[in-house]
Motif scaffolding. Structure first.
Motif, mmCIF file in Angstrom:
data_model
loop_
_atom_site.group_PDB
_atom_site.id
_atom_site.type_symbol
_atom_site.label_atom_id
_atom_site.label_comp_id
_atom_site.label_asym_id
_atom_site.label_seq_id
_atom_site.Cartn_x
_atom_site.Cartn_y
_atom_site.Cartn_z
ATOM 1 N N THR A 188 3.034 8.860 -15.016
ATOM 2 C CA THR A 188 2.474 8.117 -13.862
ATOM 3 C C THR A 188 1.849 9.317 -13.112
ATOM 4 O O THR A 188 2.311 10.263 -12.859
ATOM 5 N N SER A 189 0.497 9.026 -12.793
ATOM 6 C CA SER A 189 -0.371 9.811 -12.230
ATOM 7 C C SER A 189 0.324 10.217 -10.707
ATOM 8 O O SER A 189 1.099 9.247 -10.132
ATOM 9 N N ASP A 190 0.104 11.359 -9.976
ATOM 10 C CA ASP A 190 0.408 11.256 -8.617
ATOM 11 C C ASP A 190 -0.153 10.463 -7.845
ATOM 12 O O ASP A 190 0.566 9.995 -6.779
ATOM 13 N N GLU A 191 -1.492 10.005 -7.931
ATOM 14 C CA GLU A 191 -1.765 8.808 -7.144
ATOM 15 C C GLU A 191 -1.394 7.567 -7.487
ATOM 16 O O GLU A 191 -1.037 6.887 -6.409
ATOM 17 N N ALA A 192 -0.765 7.275 -8.481
ATOM 18 C CA ALA A 192 -0.123 5.873 -8.838
ATOM 19 C C ALA A 192 1.232 6.164 -8.028
ATOM 20 O O ALA A 192 1.743 5.090 -7.371
ATOM 21 N N LYS A 193 1.972 7.356 -8.040
ATOM 22 C CA LYS A 193 3.108 7.401 -7.476
ATOM 23 C C LYS A 193 3.166 7.186 -5.892
ATOM 24 O O LYS A 193 3.996 6.686 -5.320
ATOM 25 N N ALA A 194 2.111 7.591 -5.469
ATOM 26 C CA ALA A 194 1.856 7.486 -3.999
ATOM 27 C C ALA A 194 1.670 6.237 -3.547
ATOM 28 O O ALA A 194 2.176 5.653 -2.509
ATOM 29 N N SER A 195 0.968 5.637 -4.338
ATOM 30 C CA SER A 195 0.676 3.926 -4.095
ATOM 31 C C SER A 195 1.987 3.342 -4.186
ATOM 32 O O SER A 195 2.245 2.511 -3.469
ATOM 33 N N ILE A 196 2.865 3.687 -5.416
ATOM 34 C CA ILE A 196 4.081 2.899 -5.496
ATOM 35 C C ILE A 196 5.166 3.423 -4.311
ATOM 36 O O ILE A 196 5.932 2.224 -4.084
ATOM 37 N N THR A 197 5.051 4.486 -4.043
ATOM 38 C CA THR A 197 5.970 4.820 -3.009
ATOM 39 C C THR A 197 5.689 4.278 -1.673
ATOM 40 O O THR A 197 6.431 3.906 -0.906
ATOM 41 N N ALA A 198 4.442 3.857 -1.453
ATOM 42 C CA ALA A 198 4.013 3.093 -0.133
ATOM 43 C C ALA A 198 4.607 1.812 -0.264
ATOM 44 O O ALA A 198 4.866 1.175 0.777
ATOM 45 N N PHE A 199 4.404 1.259 -1.532
ATOM 46 C CA PHE A 199 4.871 -0.252 -1.568
ATOM 47 C C PHE A 199 6.348 -0.156 -1.346
ATOM 48 O O PHE A 199 6.895 -0.958 -0.643
ATOM 49 N N TRP A 200 6.914 0.753 -2.078
ATOM 50 C CA TRP A 200 8.558 0.875 -1.929
ATOM 51 C C TRP A 200 9.034 0.937 -0.468
ATOM 52 O O TRP A 200 10.110 0.157 -0.224
ATOM 53 N N ASN A 201 8.330 1.772 0.137
ATOM 54 C CA ASN A 201 8.789 2.134 1.474
ATOM 55 C C ASN A 201 8.636 0.858 2.411
ATOM 56 O O ASN A 201 9.401 0.233 3.080
ATOM 57 N N ALA A 202 7.414 0.364 2.168
ATOM 58 C CA ALA A 202 7.052 -0.997 2.990
ATOM 59 C C ALA A 202 8.013 -2.426 2.490
ATOM 60 O O ALA A 202 8.418 -3.042 3.362
ATOM 61 N N PHE A 203 8.304 -2.311 1.424
ATOM 62 C CA PHE A 203 9.149 -3.346 0.692
ATOM 63 C C PHE A 203 10.734 -3.428 1.329
ATOM 64 O O PHE A 203 11.105 -4.396 1.898
ATOM 65 N N ASN A 204 11.167 -2.017 1.252
ATOM 66 C CA ASN A 204 12.441 -1.893 1.808
ATOM 67 C C ASN A 204 12.446 -2.139 3.231
ATOM 68 O O ASN A 204 13.435 -2.647 3.690
ATOM 69 N N ALA A 205 11.645 -1.590 3.996
ATOM 70 C CA ALA A 205 11.428 -1.965 5.640
ATOM 71 C C ALA A 205 11.493 -3.335 5.706
ATOM 72 O O ALA A 205 12.225 -3.737 6.641
#
Length: 328
Positions: A188-205
């Motif tokens: 998984t590219s660093d760019e994709a990881k950043a996008s997935i992390t952004a989603f996961w943080n927003a989802f959990n919130a």
């Protein structure tokens, strides 16, 4: 429009989903003409059973509008379409649906993943939509790989019946971890990881915020019900006396804990602490009695008014108050 409960519930949920800016910009040149066709379809009470018949009534220009608006590469061949493919052509993106439960929504001749999977519990759907709406187009597109239905892929490749996967919180969590921490040669590219992390943080919130709000609401409702029951059973004056007594006991315990921390818990010091705490409680009780004596000189407390004031102050639900007033 189809009126099945599952479909109508999905439409209700999808009202909150925001299309990507790219999608809206692409559809913009065809949107006005599409709305004319959409309104005609609604007037004709379009359903799966008559969608193809309705398409046959449209002009070549109108069919081209549907093709362009939906982003189809080829011209529309009505006779080759399924009922689902014909119906979804006449719907906005958020109104398209997988009616035959094969894992994709047919739109014309195309087969597409739904933006929000059907096979998600409602609380996950709500949090998922909230998270996706908060993301940039790039992050949103990347995050959609988390809901890629491998069961559909397995069905096609192995020619097996499609069995939906329940995409609950645990499923999404596993998908996120698999992409953030790939194993067995996956990448998984660093760019994709950043996008997935952004989603996961927003989802959990969104997800945990909704859970916390629901839990707090239930807890508050229980607290209010107890408060009102005590108020009705004991009367306002006795209730306030008991309430003040509870406060005194709490303050005394806090004072005792503080003294133990400062002086230690040796037998000699504990005897001293018990005396200090007793004096402290006596002082608080005297202050409470003076307060009650002063209150007697003022306007008597009305139980209904007291309950309403406290509920309004704490922004509680009114149902417990209504239950109390029914008893009075």
């Amino acid at each position: 429009m189809e009126t099945g409960t599952t479909y109508q519930n999905y439409l209700q949920t999808m009202q909150n989903y925001q299309l990507s800016n790219g999608r809206k910009e692409y559809q913009a040149p065809y949107a006005q003409k599409f709305e004319v066709i959409f309104n005609k379809a609604q007037e004709a009470d379009i359903k799966l059973s008559n969608a193809k018949e309705f398409l046959h009534s449209l002009s070549p220009a109108e069919l081209t509008t549907l093709q362009k608006y939906s982003g189809l590469a080829d011209k529309i061949d009505i006779n080759s379409l399924s009922n689902e493919g014909a119906y979804n052509l006449l719907m906005h993106d958020n109104q398209q649906f997988d009616f035959n439960n094969d894992g994709t929504a047919e739109v014309g001749a195309a087969k597409r993943m739904l933006a929000v999977p059907i096979n998600m519990p409602q609380d996950v759907k709500d949090a998922y939509i909230s998270a996706m709406n908060s993301l940039s187009d790039k992050d949103k597109m990347t995050a959609m790989i988390l809901t890629f239905d491998t069961a559909r892929l397995n069905s096609v490749i192995n020619n097996k019946p499609y069995t939906p996967v329940k995409m609950d919180y645990e499923y999404l969590s596993t998908q996120v971890q698999n992409h953030l921490n790939p194993t067995n040669g996956a990448y998984t590219s660093d760019e994709a990881k950043a996008s997935i992390t952004a989603f996961w943080n927003a989802f959990n919130a969104a997800y945990k915020g909704e859970k916390l709000q629901a839990d707090n609401s239930n807890e508050q409702s229980s607290d209010v019900s107890k408060f009102l029951k005590d108020l009705h059973t004991k009367g306002a004056a006795q209730f306030l006396a008991d309430l003040n007594t509870e406060k005194i006991e709490k303050q005394a315990q806090e004072y005792k804990d503080k003294l133990i921390k400062e002086l230690g818990d040796s037998p000699e010091n504990m005897n001293k602490i018990e005396k200090l705490v007793a004096d402290f409680k006596k002082k608080l009780l005297e202050e409470m009695q003076n307060s009650l004596d002063n209150d007697k000189k003022t306007v008597p407390i009305n139980a209904n008014e007291l309950a309403q004031i406290i509920l309004d102050t704490q922004h509680k639900k009114t149902r417990p108050l209504e239950e109390l007033l029914a008893l009075l």
